[in-house]
Design a protein around this motif. Structure first.
Motif, PDB file in Angstrom:
ATOM      1  N   ALA A   1       0.811  -1.413   0.156  1.00  0.00           N
ATOM      2  CA  ALA A   1       0.160  -0.260   0.096  1.00  0.00           C
ATOM      3  C   ALA A   1       0.886   0.938   0.195  1.00  0.00           C
ATOM      4  N   ALA A   2       1.683   1.036   0.675  1.00  0.00           N
ATOM      5  CA  ALA A   2       2.908   2.150   0.638  1.00  0.00           C
ATOM      6  C   ALA A   2       3.031   2.534  -0.596  1.00  0.00           C
ATOM      7  N   TYR A   3       3.785   1.689  -1.324  1.00  0.00           N
ATOM      8  CA  TYR A   3       4.519   1.549  -2.474  1.00  0.00           C
ATOM      9  C   TYR A   3       3.436   2.208  -3.371  1.00  0.00           C
ATOM     10  N   LEU A   4       1.903   1.895  -3.700  1.00  0.00           N
ATOM     11  CA  LEU A   4       0.900   2.346  -4.651  1.00  0.00           C
ATOM     12  C   LEU A   4       0.575   4.163  -4.108  1.00  0.00           C
ATOM     13  N   ARG A   5       0.504   3.808  -2.831  1.00  0.00           N
ATOM     14  CA  ARG A   5       0.673   5.380  -2.636  1.00  0.00           C
ATOM     15  C   ARG A   5       1.764   6.596  -2.325  1.00  0.00           C
ATOM     16  N   LYS A   6       2.836   5.844  -3.307  1.00  0.00           N
ATOM     17  CA  LYS A   6       4.185   6.865  -3.450  1.00  0.00           C
ATOM     18  C   LYS A   6       3.944   6.954  -4.864  1.00  0.00           C
ATOM     19  N   LEU A   7       2.923   5.818  -5.746  1.00  0.00           N
ATOM     20  CA  LEU A   7       3.185   5.938  -7.488  1.00  0.00           C
ATOM     21  C   LEU A   7       2.274   7.322  -7.482  1.00  0.00           C
ATOM     22  N   ALA A   8       0.962   7.386  -6.927  1.00  0.00           N
ATOM     23  CA  ALA A   8      -0.361   7.905  -6.525  1.00  0.00           C
ATOM     24  C   ALA A   8       0.588   9.534  -6.876  1.00  0.00           C
ATOM     25  N   THR A   9       1.189   9.510  -5.396  1.00  0.00           N
ATOM     26  CA  THR A   9       1.909  11.354  -5.251  1.00  0.00           C
ATOM     27  C   THR A   9       2.667  11.748  -6.011  1.00  0.00           C
ATOM     28  N   MET A  10       3.039  10.702  -6.903  1.00  0.00           N
ATOM     29  CA  MET A  10       4.322  10.886  -8.107  1.00  0.00           C
ATOM     30  C   MET A  10       4.142  11.474  -9.284  1.00  0.00           C
ATOM     31  N   GLY A  11       2.340  10.993  -9.047  1.00  0.00           N
ATOM     32  CA  GLY A  11       1.108  10.451 -10.672  1.00  0.00           C
ATOM     33  C   GLY A  11       1.676   9.463 -11.333  1.00  0.00           C
ATOM     34  N   LYS A  12       2.404   8.498 -11.031  1.00  0.00           N
ATOM     35  CA  LYS A  12       2.263   7.332 -11.852  1.00  0.00           C
ATOM     36  C   LYS A  12       1.733   6.405 -12.149  1.00  0.00           C
ATOM     37  N   LEU A  13       0.357   6.310 -10.658  1.00  0.00           N
ATOM     38  CA  LEU A  13      -1.468   6.184 -10.959  1.00  0.00           C
ATOM     39  C   LEU A  13      -1.686   6.434 -10.745  1.00  0.00           C
ATOM     40  N   GLU A  14      -2.999   6.135 -11.581  1.00  0.00           N
ATOM     41  CA  GLU A  14      -4.350   7.104 -11.393  1.00  0.00           C
ATOM     42  C   GLU A  14      -5.210   6.734 -10.385  1.00  0.00           C
ATOM     43  N   ALA A  15      -4.958   8.084  -9.390  1.00  0.00           N
ATOM     44  CA  ALA A  15      -5.888   8.054  -7.704  1.00  0.00           C
ATOM     45  C   ALA A  15      -5.914   9.139  -7.689  1.00  0.00           C
ATOM     46  N   LEU A  16      -6.536   9.126  -6.301  1.00  0.00           N
ATOM     47  CA  LEU A  16      -7.668  10.523  -5.780  1.00  0.00           C
ATOM     48  C   LEU A  16      -7.607  10.231  -4.258  1.00  0.00           C
ATOM     49  N   LYS A  17      -7.482  11.390  -3.883  1.00  0.00           N
ATOM     50  CA  LYS A  17      -7.076  11.143  -1.878  1.00  0.00           C
ATOM     51  C   LYS A  17      -8.658  11.631  -1.645  1.00  0.00           C
ATOM     52  N   LYS A  18      -9.168  11.153  -0.504  1.00  0.00           N
ATOM     53  CA  LYS A  18     -10.360  11.381  -0.246  1.00  0.00           C
ATOM     54  C   LYS A  18     -10.340  11.556   1.559  1.00  0.00           C
TER      55      LYS A  18
END
Length: 72
Positions: free
Chosen positions: A30-47
């Motif tokens: 989950a930490a790696y996926l979160r890092k990808l999200a903050t770097m813009g490499k994974l489509e995600a949004l923060k709620k």
């Protein structure tokens, strides 16, 4: 959040899931996926405090990563 929704249009069929849950199905923490999200490499949004994404987004990331490895 509005900006992220604008650049990441989600179809109705795609279900947003917490990254912690997605990490159970893929070889990434989950930490790696979160890092990808903050770097813009994974489509995600923060709620609130949680990052959300879709299974399709993670699978697209994996496919893109495999394509880049084949090129090298």
């Amino acid at each position: 959040q509005l900006y992220l929704r604008a650049i990441m249009p989600l179809e109705k069929s795609q279900k947003l899931v917490e990254l912690k849950v997605l990490s159970e199905y893929y070889p990434y923490s989950a930490a790696y996926l979160r890092k990808l999200a903050t770097m813009g490499k994974l489509e995600a949004l923060k709620k609130g405090r949680n990052w959300l994404s879709t299974r399709e987004s993670v699978e697209r990331y994996i496919e893109e990563r495999q394509r880049k490895r084949k090129i090298k």
